[in-house]
Design a protein around this motif. Structure first.
Motif, PDB file in Angstrom:
ATOM      1  N   GLN A 376      38.263  31.011  31.088  1.00  0.00           N
ATOM      2  CA  GLN A 376      37.367  32.133  31.371  1.00  0.00           C
ATOM      3  C   GLN A 376      36.024  31.634  31.888  1.00  0.00           C
ATOM      4  O   GLN A 376      35.413  32.262  32.754  1.00  0.00           O
ATOM      5  CB  GLN A 376      37.181  32.983  30.109  1.00  0.00           C
ATOM      6  CG  GLN A 376      38.400  33.840  29.771  1.00  0.00           C
ATOM      7  CD  GLN A 376      38.092  34.912  28.739  1.00  0.00           C
ATOM      8  OE1 GLN A 376      37.001  34.968  28.185  1.00  0.00           O
ATOM      9  NE2 GLN A 376      39.063  35.772  28.472  1.00  0.00           N
ATOM     10  N   ALA A 377      35.587  30.495  31.380  1.00  0.00           N
ATOM     11  CA  ALA A 377      34.307  29.959  31.842  1.00  0.00           C
ATOM     12  C   ALA A 377      34.373  29.608  33.321  1.00  0.00           C
ATOM     13  O   ALA A 377      33.448  29.886  34.096  1.00  0.00           O
ATOM     14  CB  ALA A 377      33.934  28.720  31.018  1.00  0.00           C
ATOM     15  N   ALA A 378      35.479  29.021  33.750  1.00  0.00           N
ATOM     16  CA  ALA A 378      35.625  28.655  35.160  1.00  0.00           C
ATOM     17  C   ALA A 378      35.711  29.906  36.033  1.00  0.00           C
ATOM     18  O   ALA A 378      35.126  29.958  37.115  1.00  0.00           O
ATOM     19  CB  ALA A 378      36.866  27.787  35.340  1.00  0.00           C
ATOM     20  N   ILE A 383      33.522  33.870  39.890  1.00  0.00           N
ATOM     21  CA  ILE A 383      33.479  35.271  40.294  1.00  0.00           C
ATOM     22  C   ILE A 383      32.140  35.927  39.974  1.00  0.00           C
ATOM     23  O   ILE A 383      31.620  36.729  40.752  1.00  0.00           O
ATOM     24  CB  ILE A 383      34.615  36.056  39.606  1.00  0.00           C
ATOM     25  CG1 ILE A 383      35.970  35.457  39.997  1.00  0.00           C
ATOM     26  CG2 ILE A 383      34.569  37.535  39.982  1.00  0.00           C
ATOM     27  CD1 ILE A 383      37.128  36.014  39.221  1.00  0.00           C
ATOM     28  N   GLY A 384      31.572  35.578  38.835  1.00  0.00           N
ATOM     29  CA  GLY A 384      30.328  36.230  38.437  1.00  0.00           C
ATOM     30  C   GLY A 384      30.605  37.665  38.035  1.00  0.00           C
ATOM     31  O   GLY A 384      31.618  37.992  37.432  1.00  0.00           O
ATOM     32  N   ASP A 393      39.720  44.230  28.034  1.00  0.00           N
ATOM     33  CA  ASP A 393      40.509  43.659  26.956  1.00  0.00           C
ATOM     34  C   ASP A 393      40.074  42.219  26.750  1.00  0.00           C
ATOM     35  O   ASP A 393      40.248  41.383  27.639  1.00  0.00           O
ATOM     36  CB  ASP A 393      41.998  43.722  27.325  1.00  0.00           C
ATOM     37  CG  ASP A 393      42.887  43.102  26.266  1.00  0.00           C
ATOM     38  OD1 ASP A 393      44.095  42.969  26.511  1.00  0.00           O
ATOM     39  OD2 ASP A 393      42.368  42.749  25.174  1.00  0.00           O
ATOM     40  N   ALA A 394      39.500  41.933  25.596  1.00  0.00           N
ATOM     41  CA  ALA A 394      38.997  40.588  25.330  1.00  0.00           C
ATOM     42  C   ALA A 394      40.117  39.557  25.320  1.00  0.00           C
ATOM     43  O   ALA A 394      39.887  38.371  25.484  1.00  0.00           O
ATOM     44  CB  ALA A 394      38.239  40.561  24.003  1.00  0.00           C
ATOM     45  N   ALA A 400      44.180  38.715  34.696  1.00  0.00           N
ATOM     46  CA  ALA A 400      43.609  39.996  34.288  1.00  0.00           C
ATOM     47  C   ALA A 400      42.099  39.858  34.107  1.00  0.00           C
ATOM     48  O   ALA A 400      41.329  40.745  34.476  1.00  0.00           O
ATOM     49  CB  ALA A 400      44.266  40.483  33.002  1.00  0.00           C
ATOM     50  N   TYR A 401      41.669  38.732  33.553  1.00  0.00           N
ATOM     51  CA  TYR A 401      40.232  38.497  33.367  1.00  0.00           C
ATOM     52  C   TYR A 401      39.544  38.437  34.732  1.00  0.00           C
ATOM     53  O   TYR A 401      38.467  39.001  34.924  1.00  0.00           O
ATOM     54  CB  TYR A 401      40.016  37.200  32.601  1.00  0.00           C
ATOM     55  CG  TYR A 401      38.574  36.867  32.349  1.00  0.00           C
ATOM     56  CD1 TYR A 401      37.899  35.933  33.145  1.00  0.00           C
ATOM     57  CD2 TYR A 401      37.865  37.464  31.307  1.00  0.00           C
ATOM     58  CE1 TYR A 401      36.573  35.621  32.915  1.00  0.00           C
ATOM     59  CE2 TYR A 401      36.532  37.159  31.075  1.00  0.00           C
ATOM     60  CZ  TYR A 401      35.894  36.236  31.881  1.00  0.00           C
ATOM     61  OH  TYR A 401      34.570  35.928  31.660  1.00  0.00           O
ATOM     62  N   ALA A 402      40.183  37.770  35.672  1.00  0.00           N
ATOM     63  CA  ALA A 402      39.594  37.677  37.008  1.00  0.00           C
ATOM     64  C   ALA A 402      39.483  39.058  37.637  1.00  0.00           C
ATOM     65  O   ALA A 402      38.472  39.408  38.246  1.00  0.00           O
ATOM     66  CB  ALA A 402      40.443  36.762  37.887  1.00  0.00           C
ATOM     67  N   GLN A 403      40.514  39.846  37.494  1.00  0.00           N
ATOM     68  CA  GLN A 403      40.472  41.192  38.066  1.00  0.00           C
ATOM     69  C   GLN A 403      39.413  42.043  37.386  1.00  0.00           C
ATOM     70  O   GLN A 403      38.755  42.870  38.032  1.00  0.00           O
ATOM     71  CB  GLN A 403      41.851  41.838  37.946  1.00  0.00           C
ATOM     72  CG  GLN A 403      42.880  41.250  38.887  1.00  0.00           C
ATOM     73  CD  GLN A 403      44.217  41.946  38.772  1.00  0.00           C
ATOM     74  OE1 GLN A 403      44.789  42.037  37.703  1.00  0.00           O
ATOM     75  NE2 GLN A 403      44.710  42.450  39.876  1.00  0.00           N
TER      76      GLN A 403
END
Lengths: 800, 174
Positions: A376-378, A383-384, A393-394, A400-403
């Motif tokens: 997630q850090a990368a 993306i910022g 959703d944590a 999904a995190y990127a989206q």
């Protein structure tokens, strides 16, 4: 080091006899070559050779090209139509295999050649263009690059030899401009301008560039002698990894997109695909069409079909996961050069057709998988954007995190042809990377599709509820006077009881209050006449009082509910198309330890029963209800609520912009590898003027038919027209409520049964905490934000 | 001397090819898309040659004995020409050409009145130097190409009425 070793611009007076070599060399003049102004091509004059004169320079290493690259170029017009050989430039050529070279004109054919030690002539000529006219000027360019000797006339390659590698060209002998001392020829007769010799580099410029004047030195965009490349490696979460570095030299114009190996410059474009599977060239097995598709926020995919050699054994499952790279390269010299990468990925699905004995490979660069493998850090660094665990959703995985993060940005993600993850803003660049006009766009391919009104969103109502506790304290002032010195005697005559201090404090405690401070009115310390006698002080008077003034605190917890009603809107769009509204919602509940226990802890602390301060306590202020914020968990505190609202606002802004860039221009051009989804492309053709970001591109190569083209879809954001500014309100969480103070409206009451037959009890009654103070109604907090839009250039002029 | 068509080690008998036709067809990508303003942008990829040969004679051709599963060298009988440099009378010929006896390159000189005369060619490497002829306006060096090909299975026929055996052979450069 490559350099211009001779440069003649022929600038001078009419019939001037001074002919200068701008490289600094001094040439001797024989006969009467002159500068003249009757026929000028570049500058104010050109050179004229009468057929009997020429320039000579002594033997010089600059004109002995050895086995290296070189360029001889210039503008010429020969005025002799006879069979006489007219030499334009020569290195003392004489038959005998001594590598002297010659450049001459004979009956409309230009020839450059030399003879090697084995007496073989190596020549290139312009015969492919037929008989050149004595009335036209021509731009001649002879180059040797990587062992290939090429002649161009007016940008057209007229001949090339690819077997000259290792041949020494040039001898230790004088050179001539306008002659060659060949037994076969005569001095030049005609006009000349911008004549140059470059040693060490093969430089090709267009006819138009030559007419603009040739530089006297090699510009920085000349051949790269050395270069350094700084690499940044982003660690990937892999058990083991290897790095393979491929480098190729590509002309700047091809990199930039102003040229393409599939677009000829005056000549046909001769191209070839370079297809490698697991590093092995499979071009000889590749049949049918090669297709590469790239789109915003999607994996790049490719499809090729192989026909493996007859008799070859293959284990089909091992094809999945093999690397696949596809380049398009120039093939004019017979070998691929200037390869431009179109695809880097892995085989996803191999399909074997036994009937046709072909193996179809579908490959992908696996955008989702790449994101999945990243931390997630990368992804955050790449993306910022905004993020809130209250909105998303944590537990979401990489893709999904990127989206999630991308949903808060007006940008898209993809993987470049070289395999690098990149994020590209939707807003086109101020200056287009690539300009397409009527000379490049295929006839009949230009089309426009507009986004329907129903697909637009120009306002988003974001409802965000934030429920959280505060601690409060009511500061009550209680004053009571049972007796004073005025009625003290009568009070005693009536045998009324004095207040006991302990009684008072017990009554306060029984009412649920916390005694903050109290001042007692003491009994008199001297005898007081009462009736016919005296009242005298007693030994227990310090336990009694005539009255008191106290500050009492009531501490309790309250639940606050904020309802943020946030409207994000693009007003200029609303003014044009009307309101197109969407709704979003979110909520967050502040988490705090048991509130009841907290209330008790505050009470004990204020009552000095415990010296351990509670985590949060409201100050007790007389006649006020004072609130204080509490320490919530980091995931649910005010910062988290603000982050959630900012995330929702950012999503709303992106949603509005996204809906307005549904307009699309599609067109087809010759394959241009520089066109990609990170590029801004401008269009000026058929009355259409537009500039936008590429949304999708499909590169198609058909080696069998020679076709290579790119189908391009350009996204355009347009609603109110260019020049209209859609202001933006910076994304910042709207202010919430603050822990404040309110006035207490009711006062406590004191009843003291002091009569001789009464129970002498004191009852202090405090007003109950209003329900509104404990659990108030939701506080509506409206706010508005302007959503930004950048109008893309997009105009259509209907032709006649 | 009559030119003899050869395919690999097989030589076609003259009596089987009393009448013979041979054509070269270019294979390969060649495409001219047109842009909005009418500009043609030519694109090309690889180029190979398809050689179509047909003939007839008094005896069967025997081409069915050829192993069409293997790559073969086709020695052609239709010449091609390369214009020579007038001044030097030289032309660079493709390396893939016949050099067997009777099938070596030769020259043709075109005179100013349009007549052509045959002239000899001296070969050094791939460069042909033609013997000088007076009054020439152009020299052409002629050669017989040779291709490495895949041969398609040949067809043959007989017309009993006239006793003529006909055959067709299609080859494509590898």
């Amino acid at each position: 080091m490559a350099a211009v070793v001779a440069s003649f611009h022929f600038e001078g007076a009419d019939q001037g006899t001074s002919i200068v070599d701008s490289s600094g060399k001094t040439w001797s003049i024989t006969g009467a070559p002159v500068t003249q102004t009757q026929e000028t091509w570049v500058g104010t004059s050109s050179g004229y050779f009468p057929g009997t004169g020429y320039l000579t320079h002594a033997s010089h290493p600059d004109f002995q090209f050895g086995t290296g690259d070189f360029t001889i170029r210039g503008l010429v017009r020969c005025t002799d139509s006879t069979a006489t050989v007219r030499h334009m430039f020569g290195n003392s050529f004489a038959a005998g295999g001594n590598s002297g070279y010659y450049l001459y004109w004979q009956q409309g054919v230009i020839t450059f050649g030399y003879q090697t030690a084995d007496l073989v002539y190596h020549q290139v000529n312009s015969a492919a263009l037929g008989v050149l006219s004595i009335y036209n000027r021509y731009y001649i360019e002879i180059t040797r690059a990587d062992g290939v000797l090429t002649m161009r006339v007016n940008d057209t390659i007229t001949a090339s030899l690819d077997d000259v590698s290792g041949n020494v060209i040039g001898r230790d002998a004088p050179v001539y401009l306008g002659y060659s001392t060949s037994a076969y020829g005569s001095p030049f007769k005609g006009y000349m301008d911008e004549f140059q010799v470059i040693k060490g580099a093969a430089i090709h410029v267009t006819f138009a560039a030559a007419l603009a004047g040739l530089p006297d030195s090699l510009a920085p965009d000349g051949p790269i002698v050395s270069a350094s490349l700084q690499l940044t490696v982003i660690a990937a979460a892999m058990a083991s990894a290897s790095l393979t570095l491929h480098a190729s030299i590509v002309p700047p114009g091809i990199l930039a997109g102003t040229q393409s190996v599939c677009i000829g410059s005056g000549a046909a474009a001769i191209w070839t695909p370079v297809v490698r599977v697991a590093g092995t060239d499979v071009a000889s097995q590749t049949i049918s069409e090669i297709r590469v598709e790239a789109e915003e926020n999607a994996s790049r995919i490719s499809e090729i079909v192989l026909r493996p050699p007859a008799g070859s054994t293959m284990y089909l499952p091992e094809w999945s996961g093999k690397t696949l790279t596809i380049d398009v390269a120039d093939a004019a010299t017979g070998s691929p050069r200037w390869p431009m990468r179109l695809f880097s990925g892995v085989v996803d699905t191999p399909t074997l057709d036994l009937a046709s004995r072909t193996l179809s490979l579908s490959a992908t660069n696996d955008l989702q998988g790449r994101c999945l493998a990243m931390t997630q850090a990368a992804l955050t660094a790449l993306i910022g954007g905004y993020y809130s665990a209250a909105v998303f959703d944590a537990a979401a995985d990489g893709w999904a995190y990127a989206q999630d993060r991308l949903s808060t940005r007006t940008a898209s993600i993809d993987i470049s042809p070289q395999g690098a993850l990149r994020v590209t803003p939707w807003e086109p660049k101020a200056v287009a990377d690539i300009a397409l006009d009527e000379s490049l766009i295929y006839d009949g391919s230009l089309s426009i599709s507009l986004s329907p009104r129903s697909a637009l969103t120009n306002a988003v109502d974001v409802n965000f509820g934030y429920r959280f506790p505060r601690v409060k304290a009511e500061g009550h002032g209680v004053s009571f006077e049972a007796v004073n010195m005025t009625n003290f005697a009568q009070y005693n005559l009536e045998s009324r009881a004095f207040l006991q201090r302990a009684q008072v404090e017990a009554a306060i405690s029984a009412a649920g209050g916390t005694l903050m401070d109290i001042v007692y009115t003491p009994l008199p310390t001297v005898d007081v006449p009462v009736g016919t006698g005296f009242w005298s002080p007693g030994p227990y008077d310090d336990q009694l009082c005539m009255g008191f003034t106290a500050t009492v605190s009531f501490d309790f917890a309250a639940t606050i509910e904020e309802q943020h009603q946030i409207r994000v809107a693009a007003q200029n769009s609303i003014d044009v198309v009307g309101l197109r509204l969407e709704a979003m919602s979110g909520a967050l509940v502040g988490e705090y330890p048991d509130l009841t226990a907290a209330e008790t802890g505050i009470k004990l602390y204020k009552a000095a029963v415990t010296s351990i301060p509670p985590a949060d306590v409201a100050a007790t202020v007389l006649d006020k209800t004072t609130a204080a914020e509490v320490t919530l968990t980091p995931e649910t505190n005010r910062d988290a609520a603000n982050a959630a609202m900012e995330t929702l606002i950012a999503i709303a802004k992106a949603k509005i912009w996204s809906s307005h860039r549904g307009n699309t221009i599609t067109l087809t051009v010759p394959l241009m590898p520089a066109i990609d989804v990170d590029k801004t492309v401008s269009v000026a053709a058929d009355g259409v003027t537009a500039k936008g970001k590429v949304r999708r591109v499909v590169h198609i190569m058909r080696p069998e038919t020679g076709e290579a083209y790119s189908e391009v879809a350009i996204a355009l954001c347009s609603v109110a027209g260019v020049g209209i500014t859609h202001d933006e309100t910076a994304t910042a969480a709207p202010s919430g409520t603050v822990a404040g103070q309110t006035d207490l409206s009711l006062s406590p009451t004191v009843v003291f049964n002091s009569g001789p037959t009464e129970d002498n009890a004191i009852t202090i009654t405090f007003p109950a905490v209003a329900e509104a103070e404990r659990n108030g109604t939701a506080i509506i907090l409206p706010s508005t934000f302007d959503a930004p839009l950048v109008e893309d250039v997009f105009t259509v002029t209907i032709g006649s | 001397m009559t030119r003899v068509l050869k395919l690999g080690s097989f030589s076609l008998q003259t009596l089987a090819a009393l009448d013979i036709n041979q054509s070269y067809e270019p294979l390969g990508g060649e495409f001219i898309p047109r842009t909005i303003n009418g500009t043609g942008l030519k694109q090309m990829t690889w180029q190979r040659t398809r050689i179509v040969t047909s003939g007839q004679g008094w005896i069967p051709d025997g081409l069915d004995s050829i192993d069409t599963s293997a790559q073969l060298v086709l020695a052609c009988i239709k010449p091609r020409a390369v214009r020579a440099v007038l001044a030097t009378r030289q032309a660079t010929l493709p390396a893939a050409r016949r050099s067997d006896a009777g099938h070596t390159p030769w020259g043709v000189a075109t005179l100013s009145d349009g007549r052509t005369v045959r002239t000899t060619a001296t070969i050094v490497g791939n460069v042909a130097t033609l013997a000088a002829v007076a009054g020439v306006v152009a020299y052409d060096a002629l050669y017989l190409p040779q291709f490495t090909v895949w041969a398609m299975r040949p067809t043959d026929a007989l017309t009993r009425g006239d006793g003529i055996y006909r055959w067709d052979l299609v080859c494509e450069e590898v």
